[in-house]
Motif scaffolding. Structure first.
Motif, mmCIF file in Angstrom:
data_model
loop_
_atom_site.group_PDB
_atom_site.id
_atom_site.type_symbol
_atom_site.label_atom_id
_atom_site.label_comp_id
_atom_site.label_asym_id
_atom_site.label_seq_id
_atom_site.Cartn_x
_atom_site.Cartn_y
_atom_site.Cartn_z
ATOM 1 N N SER A 131 8.241 9.212 -6.689
ATOM 2 C CA SER A 131 7.124 8.276 -6.840
ATOM 3 C C SER A 131 6.274 8.248 -5.576
ATOM 4 C CB SER A 131 7.672 6.877 -7.135
ATOM 5 O OG SER A 131 6.633 5.939 -7.293
ATOM 6 N N SER A 132 4.988 8.035 -5.744
ATOM 7 C CA SER A 132 4.090 7.894 -4.600
ATOM 8 C C SER A 132 2.974 6.928 -4.959
ATOM 9 C CB SER A 132 3.502 9.253 -4.198
ATOM 10 O OG SER A 132 2.789 9.841 -5.261
ATOM 11 N N VAL A 133 2.478 6.244 -3.921
ATOM 12 C CA VAL A 133 1.373 5.296 -4.098
ATOM 13 C C VAL A 133 0.393 5.508 -2.955
ATOM 14 C CG1 VAL A 133 0.695 2.870 -4.264
ATOM 15 C CG2 VAL A 133 2.877 3.613 -5.251
ATOM 16 N N ASN A 134 -0.862 5.780 -3.286
ATOM 17 C CA ASN A 134 -1.897 5.943 -2.266
ATOM 18 C C ASN A 134 -2.607 4.608 -2.064
ATOM 19 O OD1 ASN A 134 -3.364 8.034 -0.591
ATOM 20 N ND2 ASN A 134 -5.091 7.078 -1.636
ATOM 21 N N VAL A 135 -2.480 4.048 -0.852
ATOM 22 C CA VAL A 135 -2.983 2.689 -0.604
ATOM 23 C C VAL A 135 -4.235 2.668 0.258
ATOM 24 C CG1 VAL A 135 -0.677 1.683 -0.856
ATOM 25 C CG2 VAL A 135 -1.479 2.379 1.422
ATOM 26 N N ALA A 136 -4.725 3.828 0.677
ATOM 27 C CA ALA A 136 -5.886 3.841 1.562
ATOM 28 C C ALA A 136 -6.538 5.213 1.584
ATOM 29 C CB ALA A 136 -5.474 3.453 2.985
ATOM 30 N N THR A 137 -7.844 5.233 1.846
ATOM 31 C CA THR A 137 -8.569 6.458 2.176
ATOM 32 C C THR A 137 -9.566 6.116 3.275
ATOM 33 O OG1 THR A 137 -10.401 6.131 0.608
ATOM 34 C CG2 THR A 137 -8.456 7.291 -0.226
ATOM 35 N N THR A 138 -9.970 7.146 3.991
ATOM 36 C CA THR A 138 -10.984 6.925 5.021
ATOM 37 C C THR A 138 -12.273 6.419 4.394
ATOM 38 O OG1 THR A 138 -10.026 8.634 6.434
ATOM 39 C CG2 THR A 138 -12.337 8.071 6.836
ATOM 40 N N SER B 115 -3.148 3.207 8.955
ATOM 41 C CA SER B 115 -4.342 3.068 9.796
ATOM 42 C C SER B 115 -4.608 4.329 10.606
ATOM 43 C CB SER B 115 -4.189 1.873 10.735
ATOM 44 O OG SER B 115 -4.103 0.667 10.019
ATOM 45 N N ILE B 116 -3.536 4.993 11.055
ATOM 46 C CA ILE B 116 -3.702 6.254 11.784
ATOM 47 C C ILE B 116 -4.388 7.288 10.896
ATOM 48 C CG2 ILE B 116 -2.425 8.219 12.748
ATOM 49 C CD1 ILE B 116 -0.391 6.195 13.838
ATOM 50 N N GLY B 117 -3.978 7.361 9.638
ATOM 51 C CA GLY B 117 -4.589 8.307 8.719
ATOM 52 C C GLY B 117 -6.046 7.996 8.441
ATOM 53 N N VAL B 118 -6.343 6.726 8.206
ATOM 54 C CA VAL B 118 -7.711 6.321 7.882
ATOM 55 C C VAL B 118 -8.632 6.556 9.080
ATOM 56 C CG1 VAL B 118 -9.177 4.321 7.360
ATOM 57 C CG2 VAL B 118 -7.053 4.685 6.086
ATOM 58 N N ALA B 119 -8.191 6.177 10.265
ATOM 59 C CA ALA B 119 -9.027 6.306 11.457
ATOM 60 C C ALA B 119 -9.252 7.762 11.847
ATOM 61 C CB ALA B 119 -8.395 5.557 12.618
ATOM 62 N N ASN B 120 -8.287 8.632 11.539
ATOM 63 C CA ASN B 120 -8.366 10.030 11.943
ATOM 64 C C ASN B 120 -8.733 10.976 10.808
ATOM 65 O OD1 ASN B 120 -7.373 10.242 14.922
ATOM 66 N ND2 ASN B 120 -5.986 8.798 13.952
ATOM 67 N N THR B 121 -9.092 10.423 9.650
ATOM 68 C CA THR B 121 -9.489 11.227 8.488
ATOM 69 C C THR B 121 -8.448 12.291 8.185
ATOM 70 O OG1 THR B 121 -11.741 10.937 9.346
ATOM 71 C CG2 THR B 121 -11.498 12.257 7.380
ATOM 72 N N LYS B 122 -7.198 11.883 8.112
ATOM 73 C CA LYS B 122 -6.108 12.804 7.823
ATOM 74 C C LYS B 122 -5.108 12.129 6.899
ATOM 75 C CE LYS B 122 -2.867 13.643 10.953
ATOM 76 N NZ LYS B 122 -1.643 13.081 10.356
ATOM 77 N N THR B 123 -4.265 12.925 6.298
ATOM 78 C CA THR B 123 -3.193 12.375 5.481
ATOM 79 C C THR B 123 -2.101 11.822 6.381
ATOM 80 O OG1 THR B 123 -3.610 13.987 3.729
ATOM 81 C CG2 THR B 123 -1.473 12.892 3.720
ATOM 82 N N THR B 124 -1.697 10.593 6.113
ATOM 83 C CA THR B 124 -0.479 10.062 6.711
ATOM 84 C C THR B 124 0.329 9.386 5.618
ATOM 85 O OG1 THR B 124 -1.632 8.017 7.355
ATOM 86 C CG2 THR B 124 -1.364 9.701 9.055
ATOM 87 N N ALA B 125 1.610 9.164 5.884
ATOM 88 C CA ALA B 125 2.468 8.603 4.857
ATOM 89 C C ALA B 125 3.678 7.937 5.486
ATOM 90 C CB ALA B 125 2.917 9.689 3.881
ATOM 91 N N ILE C 105 -16.448 3.262 10.466
ATOM 92 C CA ILE C 105 -17.864 3.622 10.457
ATOM 93 C C ILE C 105 -18.081 5.118 10.211
ATOM 94 C CG2 ILE C 105 -17.937 3.933 12.978
ATOM 95 C CD1 ILE C 105 -20.755 2.546 10.716
ATOM 96 N N HIS C 106 -17.130 5.949 10.677
ATOM 97 C CA HIS C 106 -17.311 7.382 10.477
ATOM 98 C C HIS C 106 -17.062 7.832 9.047
ATOM 99 C CE1 HIS C 106 -13.049 7.137 11.915
ATOM 100 N NE2 HIS C 106 -12.868 7.887 10.870
ATOM 101 N N SER C 107 -16.740 6.895 8.159
ATOM 102 C CA SER C 107 -16.613 7.251 6.746
ATOM 103 C C SER C 107 -17.971 7.434 6.081
ATOM 104 C CB SER C 107 -15.827 6.171 5.994
ATOM 105 O OG SER C 107 -16.582 4.972 5.896
ATOM 106 N N LEU C 108 -19.034 6.934 6.720
ATOM 107 C CA LEU C 108 -20.380 6.995 6.135
ATOM 108 C C LEU C 108 -21.029 8.321 6.480
ATOM 109 C CD1 LEU C 108 -21.537 3.365 6.997
ATOM 110 C CD2 LEU C 108 -20.560 4.198 4.862
ATOM 111 N N LYS C 109 -20.624 9.359 5.766
ATOM 112 C CA LYS C 109 -21.077 10.711 6.078
ATOM 113 C C LYS C 109 -22.060 11.264 5.056
ATOM 114 C CE LYS C 109 -16.996 12.098 8.735
ATOM 115 N NZ LYS C 109 -15.865 13.044 8.873
ATOM 116 N N ASN C 110 -22.382 10.513 4.023
ATOM 117 C CA ASN C 110 -23.272 11.046 2.990
ATOM 118 C C ASN C 110 -24.688 11.247 3.533
ATOM 119 O OD1 ASN C 110 -21.262 11.079 1.145
ATOM 120 N ND2 ASN C 110 -21.790 9.139 0.183
#
Length: 452
Positions: free
Chosen positions: A146-153, A389-399, A447-452
């Motif tokens: 089982s897995s649950v994704n609780v966040a994205t950048t 938070s490490i994953g979100v801030a660094n735009t990487k997968t963490t778990a 803030i760096h999530s706003l890349k569009n």
């Protein structure tokens, strides 16, 4: 032309350095199984998995025999079942979990992933129903993960989901307490989860994936460690080149197996995940790679720097070997599955805080870490929130895959057996973040999530 020296080198990697294909994972899309009838849904899911994966194990064994390459696991990942569950009740989701387990047993695979939910921005009633029974589902099945994704950048962090997962992990530990709380070893909480990961417990078939695909995960920590040892006292630039060249060779083996499996099974080739996946076997350790690079012990000062260099070099070498690299790709640091990490944690050289720092530069995160069984639920939530938070801030997968082992305390050890290995119970801060976690809501995207 085929170089004889290259052939002999690859044979040596397999025979002496624990090189293997860690997994062939078949991703199966279940969207066409949707039904408003619970029994009909389960039957369609069972039929599709058993039809598509009926030759997966035999094909893996044939390729292993033909090429002399060990293929350790054959697995299946499916569409996150919360997306096909619709109006399923909690009891209905348990029935679906048992259906997945029965299908896995029928086709003879090691694990099946996809009892999963993607709740990084919010939760539907279906997703809440699934999460509410994850502990029971894992306790009552053998092969379901089982897995649950609780966040994205892009979306930020769903703190309400993290709060739910803290309680879910504690309950999974209790329900499997007679087996070292092993249910938690089959449950992972993600940020920025990839859709094509072949490794358990986080594998599922993402919504952008085809109807069926073959994804392969390679291994090879022992091979990299040996190459570094042979390189001697070269400088770090030269050492990075050694790692890159070795990663290239390892990934080419994965590319060969993935292409051959896809051809023989008549399904598309998805990706090669070039992660260094350790085992409890002596010499098959990411921690020992870091020590061969020059550290006295994994966990000491310099560990994060060495791991960052290793991870980067592995990716650079691997991406040149395959046009379809995906999944997680880099270096895994699961404590219980890595002989060197086990030793470092047992000696006190590797603390949970050091491990968290290492996750900022590795492939995943806090993985297969055992903490005392009486660890407060809010503390588990805080650990998840920190790592996510490490994953979100660094735009990487963490778990986070953490096991609060029921009845165990610091100084004890837990043995899961097989590839899951064993681990000492690590000390975790008992200072409570409960007030912070209880605020709930969603942590805004950086803030760096706003890349569009």
């Amino acid at each position: 032309m085929i170089n004889t020296a290259d052939i002999l080198e690859t044979i040596g990697m397999i025979r002496e350095e624990n090189l293997d294909i860690r997994t062939i994972t078949m991703g199966i899309n279940l969207f066409d199984c949707v039904s408003d009838d619970e029994t009909r849904l389960c039957q369609k899911v069972y039929d599709k998995i058993t039809k598509n994966a009926e030759d997966l194990v035999a094909t893996g064994e044939e390729i292993s025999k033909d090429y002399g390459i060990p293929i350790v696991n054959k697995r299946v990942s499916v569409t996150p079942v919360s997306l096909i569950g619709g109006a399923l009740t909690p009891d209905g989701y348990i029935k679906l979990a048992k259906t997945l387990d029965r299908a896995a047993e029928t086709v003879g695979i090691n694990f099946i992933g996809g009892f999963s939910a993607l709740v990084h921005k919010g939760m539907t009633r279906s997703e809440r129903n699934l999460i509410s029974v994850i502990p029971e589902a894992l306790a009552e099945t053998k092969m379901v993960c089982s897995s649950v994704n609780v966040a994205t950048t892009k979306a930020g962090i769903n703190m309400d989901a993290i709060k739910l997962m803290g309680g879910t992990i504690k309950r999974a530990a209790y329900l499997t307490k007679d087996n070292n709380s092993i249910g938690c070893a089959k449950l992972v909480v993600f940020a920025n989860v990839p859709e094509d990961n072949p490794f358990m417990a986080g594998a599922f078939c993402g919504v952008g994936e085809p109807d069926c695909a073959i994804n392969v995960g390679v291994s090879g920590p022992g091979t990299v460690a040996s190459a570094i040892k042979r390189a001697g006292d070269c400088d770090l630039s030269a050492l990075a080149d050694v790692i890159k060249k070795t990663a290239f060779k390892i990934t080419r083996v994965g590319q060969l197996v993935a292409s051959e499996a896809a051809k023989r099974l008549g399904v598309p080739f998805g990706i090669v995940d070039l992660s260094l996946a350790p085992t409890p076997a002596i010499g098959d350790s990411v921690a020992r790679i870091l020590e061969n690079m020059g550290l006295e012990t994994c966990g000491g000062c310099g560990t994060t720097a060495a791991l960052a260099m290793l991870n980067d070099a592995v990716k650079k070498g691997g991406v040149m070997a395959s046009s379809h690299v995906g999944g997680l790709s880099g270096a895994f640091i699961p404590v219980s599955e890595d002989e060197g990490m086990i030793a470092a944690a047992a000696s006190g050289a590797l603390s949970l805080e050091r491990l968290e720092a290492m996750t900022s530069v590795c492939s995943v995160g806090i993985d297969m870490v055992v903490v005392p069984g009486d660890t407060d639920e809010a503390v588990i939530c805080g650990l998840i929130a920190d790592e996510i938070s490490i994953g979100v801030a660094n735009t990487k997968t963490t778990a986070v895959r953490v096991i609060p082992a029921y009845g165990k305390t610091v100084g004890d050890s837990v043995n899961f057996g097989g590839l899951l290995g064993s681990a000492p119970v690590m000390k975790i801060s008992s200072l409570s973040p409960e007030k912070f976690i209880s605020r709930g809501g969603r942590v805004p995207a950086p803030i760096h999530s706003l890349k569009n």
